[in-house]
Motif scaffolding. Structure first.
Motif, mmCIF file in Angstrom:
data_model
loop_
_atom_site.group_PDB
_atom_site.id
_atom_site.type_symbol
_atom_site.label_atom_id
_atom_site.label_comp_id
_atom_site.label_asym_id
_atom_site.label_seq_id
_atom_site.Cartn_x
_atom_site.Cartn_y
_atom_site.Cartn_z
ATOM 1 N N TRP A 1 0.814 -1.213 0.000
ATOM 2 C CA TRP A 1 0.000 0.000 0.000
ATOM 3 C C TRP A 1 0.848 1.264 0.000
ATOM 4 O O TRP A 1 0.377 2.325 -0.428
ATOM 5 C CB TRP A 1 -0.973 -0.011 1.180
ATOM 6 N N LEU A 2 2.093 1.162 0.432
ATOM 7 C CA LEU A 2 3.000 2.310 0.305
ATOM 8 C C LEU A 2 3.221 2.656 -1.162
ATOM 9 O O LEU A 2 3.251 3.827 -1.551
ATOM 10 C CB LEU A 2 4.345 1.996 0.970
ATOM 11 N N VAL A 3 3.367 1.624 -1.989
ATOM 12 C CA VAL A 3 3.587 1.852 -3.421
ATOM 13 C C VAL A 3 2.315 2.394 -4.072
ATOM 14 O O VAL A 3 2.366 3.326 -4.887
ATOM 15 C CB VAL A 3 4.033 0.543 -4.108
ATOM 16 N N ILE A 4 1.164 1.816 -3.713
ATOM 17 C CA ILE A 4 -0.102 2.297 -4.280
ATOM 18 C C ILE A 4 -0.343 3.763 -3.912
ATOM 19 O O ILE A 4 -0.717 4.577 -4.769
ATOM 20 C CB ILE A 4 -1.272 1.418 -3.782
ATOM 21 N N ILE A 5 -0.117 4.090 -2.646
ATOM 22 C CA ILE A 5 -0.312 5.474 -2.202
ATOM 23 C C ILE A 5 0.686 6.404 -2.889
ATOM 24 O O ILE A 5 0.333 7.509 -3.311
ATOM 25 C CB ILE A 5 -0.193 5.568 -0.666
ATOM 26 N N ALA A 6 1.947 5.943 -3.016
ATOM 27 C CA ALA A 6 2.975 6.766 -3.670
ATOM 28 C C ALA A 6 2.592 7.085 -5.109
ATOM 29 O O ALA A 6 2.714 8.235 -5.568
ATOM 30 C CB ALA A 6 4.324 6.054 -3.624
ATOM 31 N N LEU A 7 2.114 6.090 -5.837
ATOM 32 C CA LEU A 7 1.705 6.318 -7.224
ATOM 33 C C LEU A 7 0.478 7.224 -7.284
ATOM 34 O O LEU A 7 0.395 8.112 -8.146
ATOM 35 C CB LEU A 7 1.407 4.983 -7.905
ATOM 36 N N SER A 8 -0.474 7.014 -6.385
ATOM 37 C CA SER A 8 -1.679 7.854 -6.357
ATOM 38 C C SER A 8 -1.328 9.309 -6.073
ATOM 39 O O SER A 8 -1.896 10.230 -6.672
ATOM 40 C CB SER A 8 -2.665 7.338 -5.300
ATOM 41 N N VAL A 9 -0.388 9.519 -5.153
ATOM 42 C CA VAL A 9 0.082 10.871 -4.847
ATOM 43 C C VAL A 9 0.680 11.513 -6.095
ATOM 44 O O VAL A 9 0.386 12.669 -6.428
ATOM 45 C CB VAL A 9 1.118 10.845 -3.697
ATOM 46 N N SER A 10 1.512 10.764 -6.816
ATOM 47 C CA SER A 10 2.147 11.283 -8.036
ATOM 48 C C SER A 10 1.103 11.648 -9.086
ATOM 49 O O SER A 10 1.143 12.739 -9.674
ATOM 50 C CB SER A 10 3.111 10.242 -8.610
ATOM 51 N N PHE A 11 0.154 10.733 -9.332
ATOM 52 C CA PHE A 11 -0.891 11.008 -10.315
ATOM 53 C C PHE A 11 -1.730 12.220 -9.904
ATOM 54 O O PHE A 11 -2.135 13.029 -10.744
ATOM 55 C CB PHE A 11 -1.799 9.780 -10.490
#
Length: 521
Positions: free
Chosen positions: A332-342
């Motif tokens: 979920w760290l990776v999912i959140i990181a990508l969502s933040v970027s998008f």
């Protein structure tokens, strides 16, 4: 930090900067690239990441104005937005769990709520950067957005304090002795000057607060925030915050790299991150509805909600703490990181044309507006103003005070910064609070008697926008504006400015003429 870390971070950060997007998106991708190469997280990188978070919390404390946070439209709307958003995300994730979507299957309601909490924050880095670049940090909607951001940051810090389960020591009560020490802290700031000692003083406060709170069993992040608050009332607080800005951004590179080194994204993870990004319009709508319900004007609610329509690096920090105590899976760290970027890409694109968007849809948006305005939103009276100077920076204030002395009556200064307006009033000048880019302002005040408007603004985009709005509001008088460079002159003339002063050329000419006069005396 090894050179390869900096080099890869620079390459991707610089690439996204060229695309006019936040460089930190590049830093996250750099972390993924390093992960592919088999590079693992280490103690040095983690220490740098932790220092970045500490400095960020300290600078947030420096900007904290308790009186602004006590306004109902700030603290109540912040609490309600977080609560409603967490409930909404929990419901959505429960539905996705029923549908059997990967990473959602079997998700506990408490986990869904925790992830929703991480996504409830808006990005301090992204919002402040956008507001600063557009010169809107001191506007009504800018101050509302920053106030809500600070409230969200407080929620995050409290979460990080309590989730660790640490029981404070009895000696924690001695922390109340910090309050009578505020004059000493202010004296240290006074004596630190304006050079390299000033940011070093900031480091001592931030890291000292962190260590002191850790010693008594309280999360050090809260200590950094508290120490920022303790010195926030000093006149050099803003200068201190700016002096720490580059250090904070540099150390936070370490944090974003560590997220990329946590795990690698798959196509499924990218899809889920995009799916969560598509929920941002709902986040905007919720901000807009809540703010209008608390009697803010439609334009203020629209712009505040739009600039906060993103996910936050603080959500990443909250998620990282949750992972460290076993409440959340690494993925979920990776999912959140990508969502933040998008989400940063979304906000950067949407806010660029925000004022024109409001102008196009203002009649529909104003249907949500309360008929009774807050005291801060009452439109000013122009009175017998003949000359209006918009923008009370160094150039604007200089032009305004000179004209006020020459004309004695009929000259008014206008700025969106209440502190600047109050300072002028204390000097017995005519000054009003107003945002020149607010089309509603020009449609609701009498500008028929104004003969000349001076636009003393650093951005030609702002000056162009105000000129268009003045002409749309049937203003018939003259408009003058300033430009910093020669290639900015013609675009201002093209939108209807009558006279453009090249700032550097005109300043040099005036300096030469006044100096030459000294020879004849």
């Amino acid at each position: 930090m090894e050179y390869i870390y900096l080099l890869i971070a620079f390459i991707f950060g610089f690439g996204f900067r060229l695309l006019n997007l936040p460089p930190l998106i590049g830093y996250l991708i750099a972390g993924f690239i390093l992960n592919v190469w088999g590079i693992e997280n280490n103690d040095t990188l983690q220490t740098i990441a932790d220092m970045g978070i500490t400095i960020m919390l300290f600078t947030i404390g420096l900007k904290l104005n308790i009186q602004d946070l006590l306004k109902r439209e700030i603290w109540v709307s912040s609490i309600l937005h977080t609560a409603i958003w967490v409930a909404f995300i929990s419901a959505v994730f429960t539905l996705l769990s029923i549908l059997g979507l990967p990473y959602f299957v079997g998700m506990e309601p408490s986990t869904a709520a925790l992830i929703g909490f991480a996504f409830s924050f808006s990005s301090t880095v992204c919002v402040v950067k956008i507001l600063e670049e557009s010169g809107e940090g001191k506007t009504r909607h800018g101050k509302v957005a920053i106030g809500i951001l600070v409230m969200q940051d407080i929620f995050a810090v409290l979460f990080m304090v309590f989730v660790t389960g640490q029981v404070p020591s009895i000696y924690a009560l001695l922390l109340f002795l910090l309050v009578p020490m505020i004059p000493l802290f202010h004296k240290l700031l006074n004596e630190s000057g304006h050079g390299e000692l000033l940011p070093l003083t900031g480091f001592i406060f931030a890291l000292g607060g962190y260590q002191l709170f850790e010693l008594v069993g309280i999360k050090g992040d809260l200590g950094a925030l508290i120490f920022g608050i303790l010195v926030s009332g000093h006149s050099k607080a803003t200068e201190l915050s700016k002096s720490l800005l580059s250090f904070k951004d540099l150390f936070l590179i370490g944090f974003f790299l560590t997220i990329g080194l946590t795990a690698l994204p798959t196509l499924e993870i990218v899809f889920i991150a995009l799916l969560i990004t598509f929920l941002l319009p709902i986040k905007f709508y919720l901000f807009f509805i809540l703010l209008t319900k608390f009697r803010l004007r439609a334009r203020t609610s629209f712009l505040s909600g739009l600039v906060m329509s993103n996910y936050s690096e603080f959500g990443l920090i909250v998620a990282a703490v949750a992972v460290s105590v076993g409440l959340l899976d690494n993925v979920w760290l990776v999912i959140i990181a990508l969502s933040v970027s998008f989400s940063f890409v979304f906000t950067s694109i949407m806010y660029k044309n925000s004022h024109n968007q409001y102008k196009r849809h203002k009649e529909a948006l104003k249907k949500f507006q309360s008929p009774v305005s807050l005291k801060e939103d009452v439109y000013p009276h122009m009175g017998k103003t003949k000359v209006l100077v918009i923008g009370m920076g160094r150039v604007g204030k200089g032009a305004f005070t000179t004209l006020a002395k020459l004309m004695e009556h009929g000259v008014t200064g206008m700025d969106a910064d209440l502190e600047k307006v109050n300072a002028l009033k204390e000097e017995k000048y005519e000054a009003i609070l107003g945002d020149g880019e607010n089309i509603d302002l020009w449609e609701n005040v009498d500008i028929s008697n104004i003969e000349l408007i001076l636009l003393a603004l650093p951005s030609i985009e702002d000056s162009s926008n105000i000129t268009n709005q003045l002409r749309s509001a049937s203003y018939k008088g003259k408009i003058a504006a300033i430009a910093r460079y020669e290639d900015e002159v013609q675009p201002l003339l093209d939108v209807g400015v009558d006279k453009v002063f090249n700032f550097f050329t005109e300043a040099g000419l005036g300096f030469a003429e006044e100096s030459f006069e000294m020879l004849s005396k």
